[in-house]
Design a protein around this motif. Structure first.
Motif, PDB file in Angstrom:
ATOM      1  N   ILE A 276       0.834  -1.204   0.000  1.00  0.00           N
ATOM      2  CA  ILE A 276       0.000   0.000   0.000  1.00  0.00           C
ATOM      3  C   ILE A 276       0.864   1.248   0.000  1.00  0.00           C
ATOM      4  O   ILE A 276       1.856   1.347   0.736  1.00  0.00           O
ATOM      5  CB  ILE A 276      -0.970  -0.025   1.203  1.00  0.00           C
ATOM      6  N   ASN A 277       0.472   2.163  -0.874  1.00  0.00           N
ATOM      7  CA  ASN A 277       1.216   3.406  -1.051  1.00  0.00           C
ATOM      8  C   ASN A 277       1.140   4.249   0.225  1.00  0.00           C
ATOM      9  O   ASN A 277       0.052   4.712   0.592  1.00  0.00           O
ATOM     10  CB  ASN A 277       0.594   4.169  -2.230  1.00  0.00           C
ATOM     11  N   PRO A 278       2.266   4.483   0.888  1.00  0.00           N
ATOM     12  CA  PRO A 278       2.222   5.299   2.106  1.00  0.00           C
ATOM     13  C   PRO A 278       1.817   6.737   1.814  1.00  0.00           C
ATOM     14  O   PRO A 278       1.358   7.454   2.717  1.00  0.00           O
ATOM     15  CB  PRO A 278       3.658   5.225   2.645  1.00  0.00           C
ATOM     16  N   GLY A 279       1.932   7.152   0.547  1.00  0.00           N
ATOM     17  CA  GLY A 279       1.554   8.526   0.176  1.00  0.00           C
ATOM     18  C   GLY A 279       0.058   8.713   0.011  1.00  0.00           C
ATOM     19  O   GLY A 279      -0.399   9.830  -0.191  1.00  0.00           O
ATOM     20  N   GLY A 280      -0.690   7.608   0.050  1.00  0.00           N
ATOM     21  CA  GLY A 280      -2.141   7.716  -0.091  1.00  0.00           C
ATOM     22  C   GLY A 280      -2.574   7.830  -1.545  1.00  0.00           C
ATOM     23  O   GLY A 280      -1.743   7.899  -2.450  1.00  0.00           O
ATOM     24  N   PRO A 281      -3.899   7.856  -1.764  1.00  0.00           N
ATOM     25  CA  PRO A 281      -4.426   7.806  -3.125  1.00  0.00           C
ATOM     26  C   PRO A 281      -4.059   9.013  -3.985  1.00  0.00           C
ATOM     27  O   PRO A 281      -4.017   8.913  -5.204  1.00  0.00           O
ATOM     28  CB  PRO A 281      -5.950   7.736  -2.910  1.00  0.00           C
ATOM     29  N   SER A 282      -3.761  10.153  -3.369  1.00  0.00           N
ATOM     30  CA  SER A 282      -3.483  11.344  -4.183  1.00  0.00           C
ATOM     31  C   SER A 282      -2.170  11.210  -4.948  1.00  0.00           C
ATOM     32  O   SER A 282      -1.925  11.958  -5.897  1.00  0.00           O
ATOM     33  CB  SER A 282      -3.454  12.587  -3.291  1.00  0.00           C
TER      34      SER A 282
ATOM     35  N   CYS B 273      -1.208   8.338  -6.436  1.00  0.00           N
ATOM     36  CA  CYS B 273      -1.292   7.111  -7.225  1.00  0.00           C
ATOM     37  C   CYS B 273      -0.658   7.318  -8.602  1.00  0.00           C
ATOM     38  O   CYS B 273      -0.886   8.341  -9.255  1.00  0.00           O
ATOM     39  CB  CYS B 273      -2.759   6.704  -7.404  1.00  0.00           C
ATOM     40  N   THR B 274       0.143   6.356  -9.043  1.00  0.00           N
ATOM     41  CA  THR B 274       0.793   6.457 -10.356  1.00  0.00           C
ATOM     42  C   THR B 274       0.406   5.273 -11.224  1.00  0.00           C
ATOM     43  O   THR B 274       0.165   4.177 -10.735  1.00  0.00           O
ATOM     44  CB  THR B 274       2.323   6.473 -10.228  1.00  0.00           C
ATOM     45  N   TYR B 275       0.386   5.514 -12.538  1.00  0.00           N
ATOM     46  CA  TYR B 275      -0.003   4.476 -13.495  1.00  0.00           C
ATOM     47  C   TYR B 275       1.242   3.764 -14.006  1.00  0.00           C
ATOM     48  O   TYR B 275       1.624   3.924 -15.160  1.00  0.00           O
ATOM     49  CB  TYR B 275      -0.750   5.103 -14.672  1.00  0.00           C
ATOM     50  N   THR B 276       1.869   2.974 -13.192  1.00  0.00           N
ATOM     51  CA  THR B 276       3.062   2.262 -13.652  1.00  0.00           C
ATOM     52  C   THR B 276       3.003   0.821 -13.185  1.00  0.00           C
ATOM     53  O   THR B 276       2.259   0.472 -12.264  1.00  0.00           O
ATOM     54  CB  THR B 276       4.345   2.892 -13.080  1.00  0.00           C
ATOM     55  N   GLU B 277       3.823  -0.019 -13.844  1.00  0.00           N
ATOM     56  CA  GLU B 277       3.956  -1.417 -13.429  1.00  0.00           C
ATOM     57  C   GLU B 277       4.301  -1.521 -11.955  1.00  0.00           C
ATOM     58  O   GLU B 277       3.891  -2.428 -11.268  1.00  0.00           O
ATOM     59  CB  GLU B 277       5.084  -2.095 -14.228  1.00  0.00           C
ATOM     60  N   ALA B 278       5.127  -0.568 -11.498  1.00  0.00           N
ATOM     61  CA  ALA B 278       5.614  -0.612 -10.125  1.00  0.00           C
ATOM     62  C   ALA B 278       4.690   0.137  -9.176  1.00  0.00           C
ATOM     63  O   ALA B 278       5.043   0.383  -8.032  1.00  0.00           O
ATOM     64  CB  ALA B 278       7.014  -0.027 -10.055  1.00  0.00           C
ATOM     65  N   GLY B 279       3.491   0.499  -9.670  1.00  0.00           N
ATOM     66  CA  GLY B 279       2.577   1.235  -8.816  1.00  0.00           C
ATOM     67  C   GLY B 279       2.189   0.429  -7.585  1.00  0.00           C
ATOM     68  O   GLY B 279       2.393  -0.779  -7.517  1.00  0.00           O
ATOM     69  N   MET B 280       1.639   1.132  -6.620  1.00  0.00           N
ATOM     70  CA  MET B 280       1.237   0.480  -5.376  1.00  0.00           C
ATOM     71  C   MET B 280      -0.273   0.570  -5.227  1.00  0.00           C
ATOM     72  O   MET B 280      -0.948   1.267  -5.989  1.00  0.00           O
ATOM     73  CB  MET B 280       1.934   1.152  -4.192  1.00  0.00           C
ATOM     74  N   ILE B 281      -0.792  -0.134  -4.232  1.00  0.00           N
ATOM     75  CA  ILE B 281      -2.220  -0.038  -3.930  1.00  0.00           C
ATOM     76  C   ILE B 281      -2.482   1.351  -3.353  1.00  0.00           C
ATOM     77  O   ILE B 281      -1.811   1.758  -2.399  1.00  0.00           O
ATOM     78  CB  ILE B 281      -2.620  -1.128  -2.915  1.00  0.00           C
ATOM     79  N   PRO B 282      -3.443   2.114  -3.918  1.00  0.00           N
ATOM     80  CA  PRO B 282      -3.616   3.500  -3.453  1.00  0.00           C
ATOM     81  C   PRO B 282      -4.029   3.611  -1.990  1.00  0.00           C
ATOM     82  O   PRO B 282      -3.550   4.496  -1.283  1.00  0.00           O
ATOM     83  CB  PRO B 282      -4.701   4.074  -4.368  1.00  0.00           C
ATOM     84  N   VAL B 283      -4.909   2.711  -1.548  1.00  0.00           N
ATOM     85  CA  VAL B 283      -5.420   2.851  -0.178  1.00  0.00           C
ATOM     86  C   VAL B 283      -6.246   1.609   0.169  1.00  0.00           C
ATOM     87  O   VAL B 283      -6.755   0.933  -0.720  1.00  0.00           O
ATOM     88  CB  VAL B 283      -6.292   4.130  -0.046  1.00  0.00           C
TER      89      VAL B 283
END
Lengths: 245, 238
Positions: free
Chosen positions: A162-168, A170-180
């Motif tokens: 999960i992205n510690p930066g939160g949904p705001s 969110c990036t569209y990449t292979e290495a992206g994370m879960i937004p929230v």
């Protein structure tokens, strides 16, 4: 209710006058059947039989990727296909919680808009989405029920972090994370079920294999998801369409 | 509903038989000519980590059953589900009087995201049915496919589509060990005539994998699936 009825009557009269097929009213209820997953704002679109916002077995379009990885509907809403459709965007006014339903109405303005597509991201996942793929809706009055699968957009590796930066952020990449994790029931700091950036073996839209997660007791620190909360089986959604010609 | 369908199929079948008998008589009575119909069957692999083995495709009418939930797999289906070879399944099917034609795809196993097509031309009947089977190679005895899918009412140019479930042949214990699965994740044994599982065909429970705690498994989380493994499209092209 009364208003709807009189609108229906006038539609019927117009139909008699022009003696051609007419607009239909679809009352649509979507229910989240998962036990622990939220749906991001839904897109419901009535379109013609040639339009496919997504196709199982084919690569995802960029707007579908953005919907499936970050829950964003704007790129889809900007496409000419959705522009020509009769739509409902975000009928629930935000995420749809496990077990929750949302009801909305589409009045088709074009007699060729006979097919219904529904998409929404499943959270918390990397790029799972619930989808109804260009389903023909009968023109006869009646109530029709459809059960939906969760698909993997194939555009982001399922590292389950999960992205510690939160949904705001969110990036569209292979290495992206879960937004929230909207339920606030996930872990943090996982190192990844797969090495972040590793693509899916199947990079086309396919049936999602489900999340692995881990248990609090025996977790090895790879996944931020919980195997007792965030797993699902298909179907993940129920759609009931009531057609009023 | 089901009963009604079966009854209709039985009626259609007897009509079809009756008509072909008529045309053989050569008694001068006008009788409809049998019509050839051509179909293209396309199977897309919608798993993430399971190669699908060469397709077994059977065109048939009522009376042929490729498998039955809760009943033992035929030897041909056991061979297909454990080794991936469709040969025995197809030859046994071809020997059934209700089978019209059989075919296999020719390019070997096909991986996630890939697809295989088979074209067949058969004598049309309203009772025409399609059965397809293919092994999930990184398993002990899982297969996907469709069973007696009615396609007789497809008009020329029309197509139909289905997401195919995953079945467990029930003929081999699901150990997931490298010695027992033929796919690239394991490289082990294919067919073994011993039936050391419950010996009935059922919906597959899925693979556990080493990532979920089955420490002897040669599989990892990428090999899992939920419910469906293939999208099968049949189009009547002529």
């Amino acid at each position: 209710m009364k208003f709807k009825k009189s609108a229906l009557v006038s539609a019927f009269i117009v139909g008699m006058a022009t003696s051609s097929a007419n607009a239909a009213q679809w009352d649509i209820t979507v229910t989240n059947l998962t036990h622990g997953n939220h749906f991001t704002p839904l897109l419901l679109a009535a379109h013609d039989h040639d339009t496919h916002l997504f196709q199982v077995g084919m690569p995802a379009s960029i707007p579908i990727e953005h919907m499936a990885e970050c829950g964003h509907l704007d790129p889809l809403l900007a496409t000419p296909e959705v522009g020509a459709a009769d739509t409902q965007a975000d009928p629930a006014g935000g995420p749809l919680a496990p077990g929750a339903s949302t009801s909305s109405m589409i009045m088709t303005t074009n007699m060729n808009n006979t097919h219904l597509t529904i998409v929404s991201m499943v959270l918390p996942t990397n790029d799972a989405f619930v989808g109804l793929e260009s389903q023909h809706i009968p023109t006869e009055a009646g109530t029709y029920t459809y059960y939906l699968n969760a698909y993997d957009a194939g555009t982001e590796g399922n590292d389950e972090t999960i992205n510690p930066g939160g949904p705001s952020t969110c990036t569209y990449t292979e290495a992206g994370m879960i937004p929230v994790a909207p339920g606030g029931d996930a872990d943090s700091g996982g190192t990844g079920v797969v090495t972040p950036g590793t693509p899916d073996t199947n990079t086309s839209i396919h049936i999602h294999r489900g999340v692995l997660g881990e248990s609090v007791a025996t977790g090895d620190g790879r996944s931020d998801l919980m195997n007792t909360i965030h797993r699902w089986q298909n179907p993940v959604a129920k759609v009931v369409v009531t057609v009023t010609p | 509903m089901e009963l009604h369908k079966k009854f209709m199929l039985a009626v259609t079948l007897s009509l079809t038989l009756g008509l072909s008998a008529c045309s053989d008589d050569d008694d001068g009575v006008m009788s409809p000519q049998p019509i050839d119909a051509s179909y293209e069957v396309t199977v897309t692999n919608i798993t993430n980590g399971q190669p699908l083995t060469p397709l077994a495709v059977v065109m048939h009418e009522s009376g042929f059953v490729a498998w039955q939930l809760g009943a033992s797999a035929t030897e041909g289906l056991e061979m297909l589900a454990e080794s991936g070879s469709p040969a025995d399944f197809l030859s046994a099917s071809a020997a059934n009087t209700n089978v019209i034609d059989t075919a296999s795809s020719s390019n070997g196993p096909f991986g996630p995201g890939a697809q295989e097509s088979v074209s067949m031309t058969v004598t049309h009947s309203m009772d025409l049915q399609l059965s397809v089977a293919s092994m999930l190679a990184n398993t002990n005895d899982a297969f996907t496919g469709v069973n007696a899918w009615g396609i007789g009412d497809l008009a020329v140019g029309e197509s139909a589509s289905v997401l195919a479930k995953v079945y467990d042949a029930g003929t081999e214990n699901n150990t997931e060990s490298s010695a027992t699965m033929p796919g690239p994740a394991a490289g082990g044994e294919g067919f073994n005539s011993a039936r050391d599982d419950i010996d009935v065909v059922l919906i597959h429970p899925g693979v556990v994998t080493i990532d979920d705690g089955l420490m002897d498994s040669a599989l990892n989380e990428s090999h899992r699936w939920l419910n469906s493994a293939a999208k099968i499209v049949v189009q009547r092209v002529n």
